[in-house]
Write a protein that holds these residues in place. Structure first.
Motif, short mmCIF file in Angstrom:
data_model
loop_
_atom_site.label_atom_id
_atom_site.label_comp_id
_atom_site.label_asym_id
_atom_site.label_seq_id
_atom_site.Cartn_x
_atom_site.Cartn_y
_atom_site.Cartn_z
N ARG A 268 0.95 -0.94 0.35
CA ARG A 268 -0.06 -0.01 0.06
C ARG A 268 0.97 1.31 0.18
O ARG A 268 1.51 2.38 -0.55
N ARG A 269 1.94 1.37 0.43
CA ARG A 269 2.68 2.48 0.02
C ARG A 269 3.62 2.46 -0.26
O ARG A 269 3.92 3.76 -1.49
N GLU B 193 0.70 4.02 -2.86
CA GLU B 193 1.41 6.01 -2.23
C GLU B 193 2.05 7.06 -3.02
O GLU B 193 1.76 7.44 -3.15
N ARG B 194 3.11 5.88 -3.14
CA ARG B 194 4.15 6.86 -3.88
C ARG B 194 4.46 6.45 -5.47
O ARG B 194 5.89 6.84 -5.58
N ARG C 206 3.16 0.07 -7.86
CA ARG C 206 2.37 -0.58 -8.07
C ARG C 206 3.47 -1.84 -7.69
O ARG C 206 4.01 -2.33 -9.04
#
Length: 389
Positions: A335-336, A339-340, A343
């Protein structure tokens, strides 16, 4: 209006009442899955898919799909034995066989269906299947459906295979393995396995899903690298949905095996044929690979760069595994990363053993230096975060 249940059972519960607590247990264990539709213009750098050669969006491959759809229509219209075999399917099979060194090929609607078809049709109640413990779910399901006796042996252990075959009482036996492991990217010891199989008069079945287009001479797979392409006691399966950027699967085998599958493989006989667009795209991609035999080298260079960014050894394939341990840690890291702008795959049990949940990064021949720099920066931050107490 609410449904009114007429209860005559001594256990008056809804027949799906078990789903809620089941989902709750999976959620607590960090094993709940969800679908995340992606947009066509998604800004994330994708290292989760299996488009190893970068051909899924190649204009030549897309044109192959479009031409096939305009010529043959949107669907195959029936099973391969009715109306689902077009001249395009036959052309694809001939070129797949020629490229990989097989005597013949048979195209299925998916790699999953190809694995189900080959193992169920070549085994049965009078056969033994020796299956590697790390095999893909499609091979596991095929073993379960085969009605054969199944012995699961430790991963990449020819001695265990030898012992299982030596103890068999069945008239026939098959040994099945992946050439390239789908979750850690390791290569199977095909030379040793084939030697064991030959010593026991046993068929070797090799799933080349992650090998085709990546390993071996010109991307012809690990069997070709091992000098076993076209061997008369070896059967291979491949997918058209990874390195070839399309959809579908195929069996590569002696002509007698292909003829037997046409007669007996239920996932071939009772399934609608591969859509023409997918067949056209796969054929175009195969021709690109034939014309550009250095593309697999670019995949391996990209994999080495991704591994260095992740601080793990370079793999011999396109799969880079970053083992983190518990499912919730891997989910949080994935997930982090998203967010950056990155994928990545997130593999948890039952896809991997307990305690080995991981990020799975897949290399692509078309990755740029800027892409690798992004990966390096994101992983440096995210892996530091997940390692913090």
């Amino acid at each position: 209006m609410a449904t009114v249940w007429s209860v005559t059972s001594p256990h008056p519960v809804h027949p799906l009442a078990w789903l809620a607590p089941h989902a709750a247990r999976r959620r607590a264990a960090g094993l709940r899955r969800e679908l995340r539709p992606r947009a066509a213009d998604e800004p994330l750098l994708d290292l989760a898919g299996n488009d190893y050669l970068g051909l899924a969006t190649d204009p030549r491959v897309i044109d192959g799909a479009v031409r096939a759809a305009r010529t043959w229509g949107a669907g195959a219209t029936g099973s391969r034995l009715v109306t689902g075999t077009t001249a395009l399917h036959a052309e694809l099979e001939a070129e797949l066989a020629a490229f990989t060194g097989a005597e013949a090929a048979l195209v299925f609607s998916s790699g999953y269906a190809a694995n189900l078809g080959v193992l169920t049709a070549l085994s049965g109640p009078d056969a033994l299947i020796v299956s590697d413990a790390a095999n893909h779910a499609s091979l596991v399901d095929a073993c379960r459906l085969s009605r054969a006796r199944v012995v699961v042996v430790p991963h990449d252990d020819p001695d265990a295979v030898d012992a299982a075959l030596a103890a068999r009482t069945e008239a026939r036996a098959l040994v099945v393995t992946e050439s390239v492991n789908s979750v850690d990217g390791g290569l199977a010891p095909l030379h040793a396995l084939h030697g064991v199989c030959r010593g026991h008069g046993t068929l070797l079945v090799v799933d080349e899903a992650h090998g085709l287009g990546v390993v071996g001479p010109g991307g012809r797979g690990l069997l070709a690298e091992a000098g076993l392409a076209g061997a008369d006691d070896v059967v291979a399966t491949v997918t058209l949905s990874k390195a070839l950027g399309s959809q579908g699967g195929a069996v590569l085998a002696p002509a007698a095996v292909v003829a037997h599958l046409v007669d007996t493989a239920r996932s071939f006989i009772f399934d609608t044929g591969l859509a023409p667009a997918s067949a056209g795209a796969a054929l175009a991609a195969l021709r690109v690979l034939g014309d550009e035999p250095r593309r697999p080298d670019a995949v391996l260079r990209a994999a080495a760069a991704l591994a260095a960014a992740a601080g793990v050894p370079a793999p011999p394939s396109a799969v880079v595994a970053v083992v983190l341990g518990e499912p919730d840690v891997a989910v949080a890291a994935a997930r982090r990363c998203a967010e950056r702008g990155l994928r990545v795959g997130c593999f948890r049990p039952p896809s991997v053993p307990e305690g080995t949940s991981r990020l799975r990064l897949t290399a692509r021949a078309t990755l740029t230096e800027a892409d690798v720099a992004l990966v390096r920066g994101v992983l440096a931050e995210v892996l530091t975060l997940v390692a913090a107490p």
